[in-house]
Motif scaffolding. Structure first.
Motif, PDB file in Angstrom:
ATOM      1  N   VAL A 156      51.515  66.844  -7.483  1.00  0.00           N
ATOM      2  CA  VAL A 156      50.187  67.068  -8.061  1.00  0.00           C
ATOM      3  C   VAL A 156      50.337  68.044  -9.216  1.00  0.00           C
ATOM      4  CG1 VAL A 156      47.824  67.817  -7.673  1.00  0.00           C
ATOM      5  CG2 VAL A 156      49.085  66.689  -5.833  1.00  0.00           C
ATOM      6  N   TYR A 198      51.707  69.730  -0.316  1.00  0.00           N
ATOM      7  CA  TYR A 198      50.636  69.789  -1.288  1.00  0.00           C
ATOM      8  C   TYR A 198      49.452  68.972  -0.774  1.00  0.00           C
ATOM      9  CZ  TYR A 198      54.525  71.313  -4.184  1.00  0.00           C
ATOM     10  OH  TYR A 198      55.620  71.975  -4.664  1.00  0.00           O
ATOM     11  N   TYR A 199      48.242  69.431  -1.091  1.00  0.00           N
ATOM     12  CA  TYR A 199      47.028  68.810  -0.562  1.00  0.00           C
ATOM     13  C   TYR A 199      46.171  68.278  -1.711  1.00  0.00           C
ATOM     14  CZ  TYR A 199      48.425  71.530   3.525  1.00  0.00           C
ATOM     15  OH  TYR A 199      49.130  72.073   4.561  1.00  0.00           O
ATOM     16  N   VAL A 200      45.557  67.122  -1.477  1.00  0.00           N
ATOM     17  CA  VAL A 200      44.721  66.485  -2.492  1.00  0.00           C
ATOM     18  C   VAL A 200      43.535  65.830  -1.795  1.00  0.00           C
ATOM     19  CG1 VAL A 200      44.582  64.713  -4.289  1.00  0.00           C
ATOM     20  CG2 VAL A 200      46.684  66.024  -4.002  1.00  0.00           C
ATOM     21  N   VAL A 247      47.794  63.502  -9.923  1.00  0.00           N
ATOM     22  CA  VAL A 247      48.883  63.112  -9.028  1.00  0.00           C
ATOM     23  C   VAL A 247      49.886  62.256  -9.806  1.00  0.00           C
ATOM     24  CG1 VAL A 247      49.510  61.815  -6.965  1.00  0.00           C
ATOM     25  CG2 VAL A 247      47.439  63.239  -6.980  1.00  0.00           C
ATOM     26  N   VAL A 278      48.657  70.319 -11.798  1.00  0.00           N
ATOM     27  CA  VAL A 278      47.357  70.999 -11.843  1.00  0.00           C
ATOM     28  C   VAL A 278      47.222  71.763 -13.146  1.00  0.00           C
ATOM     29  CG1 VAL A 278      45.840  72.682 -10.761  1.00  0.00           C
ATOM     30  CG2 VAL A 278      47.290  71.217  -9.341  1.00  0.00           C
ATOM     31  N   THR A 290      43.031  63.249 -10.800  1.00  0.00           N
ATOM     32  CA  THR A 290      43.604  64.200  -9.848  1.00  0.00           C
ATOM     33  C   THR A 290      44.889  64.852 -10.322  1.00  0.00           C
ATOM     34  OG1 THR A 290      44.897  62.509  -8.682  1.00  0.00           O
ATOM     35  CG2 THR A 290      42.610  62.852  -7.967  1.00  0.00           C
ATOM     36  N   ASP A 308      42.602  73.640  -2.905  1.00  0.00           N
ATOM     37  CA  ASP A 308      43.799  74.321  -3.403  1.00  0.00           C
ATOM     38  C   ASP A 308      45.026  73.531  -2.933  1.00  0.00           C
ATOM     39  OD1 ASP A 308      44.638  77.458  -4.314  1.00  0.00           O
ATOM     40  OD2 ASP A 308      46.144  76.283  -3.237  1.00  0.00           O
ATOM     41  N   THR A 309      45.858  73.129  -3.867  1.00  0.00           N
ATOM     42  CA  THR A 309      46.943  72.193  -3.543  1.00  0.00           C
ATOM     43  C   THR A 309      48.003  72.802  -2.646  1.00  0.00           C
ATOM     44  OG1 THR A 309      48.062  72.822  -5.589  1.00  0.00           O
ATOM     45  CG2 THR A 309      46.624  70.882  -5.661  1.00  0.00           C
ATOM     46  N   THR A 310      48.118  74.113  -2.599  1.00  0.00           N
ATOM     47  CA  THR A 310      49.173  74.726  -1.789  1.00  0.00           C
ATOM     48  C   THR A 310      48.643  75.377  -0.519  1.00  0.00           C
ATOM     49  OG1 THR A 310      49.027  76.738  -3.130  1.00  0.00           O
ATOM     50  CG2 THR A 310      50.674  75.099  -3.776  1.00  0.00           C
TER      51      THR A 310
END
Length: 706
Positions: free
Chosen positions: A301, A427-429, A336, A303, A334, A442-444
């Protein structure tokens, strides 16, 4: 000696004015009125020859009726316009020539001129001048009265006094702003001195007492013109540092030591200008992927952040260089980065560690939505490596979260966490469900936060599909669902069942029963598969294969007032999902609260009744009916004698407090008692320190405070 020689005869032989006196039996008898007489009196005996003696007698004759007489022809007295009816203005005294007043005296007093409006009255026998009608400096600042004193036994005897009564102005009114809240907007980077808006206040007093002087609480960003109320910028404003300002503005009248001050509030919102380019905080990126990674798999991701807001801060991603062979793609929304699926063939194209390039250097551009748009770039180095076979997994496949509509931008909603045996970095999406971009993940850290505030959110329930991406090769993903319910619900959804339960009930309390659905055959189970925020409920199969919905935790209406449960019913002939709404009824379990919890006030003595000296903001966390309603009162009979509190929390002086009578510090409680059953009470403490005021007495006998 006896006989005729001892008998004497008195005669007035010489007088300045004859025939005023005669002598009878040794006493003088007046004939006419006169003030001073000089007499020669002769005494003659009865002998032969007769002998005589003379004496000079001065006679001061007092009048029968005393004439009224004032000490002077004119006099003046000064009074304040706020003197109450019946107040003493002046004590007339016409006794300087011996006349007396009072019920046993011989004087009468009256006002014969200058009292056309019947503003003053005079006590007939005592001469005490009193106020009969309310005074107003604005209407009239002086009176010239003619006071007549007459001898009530001889009305022809009289004297007059011209008395000038000067009325002085008292600062009676506090400046009042035309609005309790002023809302203005200003562009960021506006030049110093740019007008923002104008505030205005009025004062019921006249002259300088009614001319407000404006000021702002301490701020380096704005200033106000003291005379016009025009608010202007005093410094350059950066939206990324300050999005809005809450300031108090004051209007003080020009009444010296008796000056009064009114207050209002400014809300100045800073309008964003597209003056920030997107940036990639983590650039340059170095990424490793496995050679077996399938196309369409996410890699990372990317950012980019933009300090601007709204469309000016929204970012679109694109690949601009280095994508040899078209193996990579970046999601425009996004960020990604993933392998690309070739449109011209059905099967996926994989990167090959053994035969293909082992490194790709990509350039990714982020473009904001401003006009004109601004861009930022990042360098992404992708290294091709070998294999990863464990995907991230969440502890739950679904999370149900309730949040308040009062949440502001940047508030935490929920944190999702996934684990991966193969990876130490996940990582989060948000993959789906983020309609309108209300949430940011927050991706982390996995923290889901609000992007704008939720007060204007168009919906009540948002179902977010969240993916966790590991850093293995290939990158693997795990998925969970986060259902966010915004409380209170603006538009409650339709449902198959609707129940209600009072908050604070014990665990296991029956909430409602779901009837058996015969179309499903024999019912094997009921389960709650959605909407069970904080695991508030449980459901079991009851008698007759019904579903018994019970509390599984102690419910709090102030946290969640309405639950939307999705219940799955499984039977021998199939299964079905139904929607159950549970309303949580309010219980009076919260006392009213005061903000601030105490007031420390310094008040000068002798303030007029009704003067505001301070205020509380009072609220009750309960949200329903009488439980949230409350009444305010002052505790203690003594303090109720001196103070009062309004329903809005404003504390005022009920009557004047005299420092010289020993009142120095008064400490009392303001009580807020709600109307629930049983009623609960909150307390705010007020400490009032009385400040002494130096008092002087004028020549006219009036007290003045300095």
């Amino acid at each position: 000696m006896t006989g005729v020689m001892t008998s004497t005869h008195l005669t007035v032989t010489t007088i300045e004015t004859p025939y005023l006196f005669y002598v009878r039996s040794g006493y003088f008898r007046p004939v006419l009125n006169c003030s001073v007489l000089n007499l020669q009196v002769t005494a003659t005996d009865g002998g032969t020859p007769a002998r005589l003696a003379s004496a000079i007698v001065t006679v001061h004759v007092s009048p029968e009726f005393k004439s009224p007489a004032f000490g002077s022809e004119t006099d003046s007295v000064t009074i304040q316009e706020t003197f109450p009816l019946g107040s003493l203005v002046y004590n007339c005294d016409a006794t300087h020539d011996g006349a007396t007043d009072g019920k046993d005296g011989d004087l009468e007093y009256s006002i014969i001129a200058g009292n056309d409006e019947n503003t003053f009255g005079i006590e007939l026998l005592e001469g005490t001048l009193l106020i009969k009608r309310s005074l107003s400096f604005d209407a009239r600042s002086s009176y010239t009265l003619t006071i007549l004193a007459t001898n009530r036994l001889r009305p022809s005897l009289s004297d007059t006094l011209k008395l000038t009564v000067v009325v002085t102005q008292v600062n009676q009114h506090t400046p009042e702003f035309t609005d309790t809240l002023y809302v203005f907007n200003v562009q960021e980077n506006a030049a110093i001195g740019t007008p923002v808006g104008t505030v205005s206040a009025t004062d019921g007093d006249s002259g300088s007492f009614g001319d407000p002087i404006y000021s702002l609480e301490t701020t380096t960003h704005f200033q106000v013109n003291a005379n016009t109320g025009v608010i202007t910028t005093a410094a350059t404003i950066d939206f990324s540092l300050d999005q809005n300002f809450h300031l108090r503005v004051f209007a003080a009248d020009n009444a010296g030591v008796t000056s009064r001050t009114g207050t209002s509030v400014l809300l100045i919102t800073v309008n964003d200008v597209n003056n920030n380019s997107p940036t990639f905080p983590a650039s340059p990126y170095t990424l490793d992927i496995r050679e077996s990674l399938h196309a369409s798999s996410p890699i990372h991701v990317l950012v980019a952040s933009d300090l601007d807001t709204g469309t000016q801060g929204s970012v679109q991603y694109s690949l601009t260089a280095g994508n040899t062979g078209g193996h990579f793609a970046v999601d425009a929304s996004t960020g990604v980065l993933s392998l690309q699926t070739q449109v011209s063939i059905i099967h996926f194209i994989n990167v090959d560690y053994e035969s293909g390039p082992r490194q790709y250097v990509l350039e990714v551009e982020a473009k904001d939505g401003g006009s004109p748009s601004l861009t930022g770039t990042a360098t992404v180095t992708v290294n091709v490596l070998d294999d990863n076979d464990e995907a991230p997994s969440f502890s739950q496949s679904r999370y149900d979260v309730a949040v308040s509509s009062a949440l502001t931008s940047g508030s935490l909603v929920h944190t999702v966490l996934a684990t991966d045996p193969d990876s130490d970095q996940i990582y989060y999406v948000i993959q789906n469900g983020n309609s309108g971009g209300l949430f940011y993940l927050d991706t982390t850290s996995g923290e889901i936060k609000t992007t704008p505030g939720l007060a204007t959110a168009p919906g009540d329930v948002y179902t977010l599909e969240v993916i966790a991406v590991d850093n293995g090769a290939p990158m693997l993903t795990g998925t969970t669902t986060v259902e966010v319910t915004i409380q209170p619900l603006v538009t409650p959804p339709t449902s198959d069942y609707a129940f209600s339960v009072t908050e604070n009930q014990s665990i296991g309390t029956l909430v409602g029963t779901i009837a058996k659905d015969s179309a499903l055959g024999a019912i094997s189970s009921y389960s709650i598969i959605g909407g069970n925020i904080a695991n508030g409920f449980s459901i079991i199969t009851g008698a007759g294969e019904t579903g018994e919905l019970r509390t599984a935790s102690v419910l709090d209406r102030e946290t969640v007032s309405l639950y939307r449960l999705t219940v799955r019913v499984q039977g021998s002939l199939g299964d079905v999902e139904i929607v159950v709404l549970v309303s949580v009824n309010d219980e009076n379990d919260n006392s009213p609260t005061f903000t601030p919890s105490s007031l420390n006030l310094i008040v000068v003595e002798n303030l007029p009744a009704g003067t505001e000296i301070g205020s509380f903001s009072v609220s009750d966390p309960d949200t329903s009916g009488v439980n949230s309603q409350f009444d305010l009162s002052i505790s203690g009979v003594l303090f109720q004698h001196f103070f009062t509190v309004s329903s809005s929390g404003v504390v005022r002086v009920l009557r004047e407090i005299d420092y010289e009578k020993g009142y120095r510090t008064l400490v009392f409680d303001v009580l807020a008692t709600d109307r629930g059953s049983p009623a609960l009470t909150g307390t705010g403490t007020v400490t009032v320190s009385i400040a002494d005021v130096t008092e002087t007495v004028t020549d006219s006998g009036q007290f003045h405070e300095n």
